[in-house]
Design an enzyme around this catalytic site. Structure first.
Site, PDB file in Angstrom:
ATOM      1  N   SER A 265       0.880  -1.356   0.335  1.00 49.27           N
ATOM      2  CA  SER A 265       0.464   0.293  -0.209  1.00 49.27           C
ATOM      3  C   SER A 265       0.976   1.676   0.371  1.00 49.27           C
ATOM      4  O   SER A 265       1.478   0.735  -0.893  1.00 49.27           O
ATOM      5  CB  SER A 265      -1.141  -0.116   1.357  1.00 49.27           C
ATOM      6  OG  SER A 265      -1.725   1.164   1.577  1.00 49.27           O
TER       7      SER A 265
ATOM      8  N   HIS B 205      -2.432  -1.007  -3.098  1.00 50.87           N
ATOM      9  CA  HIS B 205      -3.254   0.304  -3.151  1.00 50.87           C
ATOM     10  C   HIS B 205      -3.026   1.504  -3.756  1.00 50.87           C
ATOM     11  O   HIS B 205      -3.561   2.355  -3.323  1.00 50.87           O
ATOM     12  CB  HIS B 205      -3.795   0.243  -1.728  1.00 50.87           C
ATOM     13  CG  HIS B 205      -4.287  -1.025  -1.024  1.00 50.87           C
ATOM     14  ND1 HIS B 205      -4.007  -0.982   0.586  1.00 50.87           N
ATOM     15  CD2 HIS B 205      -4.676  -2.244  -0.756  1.00 50.87           C
ATOM     16  CE1 HIS B 205      -4.195  -2.327   0.862  1.00 50.87           C
ATOM     17  NE2 HIS B 205      -5.369  -3.402  -0.017  1.00 50.87           N
TER      18      HIS B 205
ATOM     19  N   ASP C 230      -4.153  -4.550   5.992  1.00 50.65           N
ATOM     20  CA  ASP C 230      -4.720  -5.337   4.977  1.00 50.65           C
ATOM     21  C   ASP C 230      -3.827  -6.646   4.197  1.00 50.65           C
ATOM     22  O   ASP C 230      -2.576  -5.497   4.903  1.00 50.65           O
ATOM     23  CB  ASP C 230      -5.398  -4.663   4.185  1.00 50.65           C
ATOM     24  CG  ASP C 230      -6.250  -5.854   2.928  1.00 50.65           C
ATOM     25  OD1 ASP C 230      -6.395  -6.414   2.573  1.00 50.65           O
ATOM     26  OD2 ASP C 230      -5.704  -5.227   1.326  1.00 50.65           O
TER      27      ASP C 230
END
Length: 183
Positions: A5, A32, A125
């Site tokens: 991310s 992400h 996540d």
């Protein structure tokens, strides 16, 4: 499987550059870092990757020697027949694609033949998915949180799933190359 991310593009560049062709296994990246509809992540990664880079498409087979990218705006799953599937289920940890969703489905499809890599990121996540990979007999590799641009993601992975290897970024690609060429 590779998840990242915040700071992910900066981590993916040296990692993908160091993956040595021919690579007899597929590489699947869930980041992400891409905005839905822009299609920018693939061309950025292709500039420095030594393997072909393409966005994963629904019902396409997972191919060895290729870097497959999770499309922005969809969860990417791997079905038991090792083809890709998309989902528009709710975001996980505010993210779609979700690393957890990808890792969990990959653990079901590949079992002990899977390695999950958690890189820099600012959310938890991927931690649950990495735990599922380990439960299926797969390998968990986590970037050392102390050197990650955003330490929350690798730290959550260590806290929830543990790791078979917790390494500086520069040592992850050599490990993956070695694992991919073991007989």
């Amino acid at each position: 499987m590779i998840g990242c991310s915040a700071g992910g593009l900066g981590a993916l560049e040296p990692l993908l550059r160091a993956l040595a062709p021919p690579l007899p296994l597929p590489v699947i990246v869930c980041s992400h870092s891409a905005e839905p509809g822009t299609g920018l992540l693939g061309p950025l990664l292709a500039r420095y990757a030594r393997l072909p880079v393409r966005e994963a498409r629904e019902r396409w087979p997972v191919e060895a020697g290729t870097i497959h990218l999770a499309p922005a705006g969809y969860h990417l799953l791997i079905e038991r027949d090792r083809c890709f599937a998309y989902s528009v289920d709710e975001p996980v940890h505010y993210s779609r694609p979700s690393i957890d969703v990808l890792f969990e489905s990959a653990a079901d499809a590949y079992g002990a033949g899977l390695a999950g890599v958690m890189l820099t990121g600012a959310s938890p996540d991927g931690a649950k998915g990495l735990m599922r990979i380990r439960q299926a007999g797969g390998l968990a590799i986590v970037q050392d949180p102390a050197e990650a641009l955003a330490s929350a993601m690798p730290q959550a992975a260590l806290d929830q799933a543990g790791a078979d290897h917790c390494l500086p970024l520069a040592r992850i690609a050599p490990l993956l190359n070695e694992l991919a060429h073991r007989e």
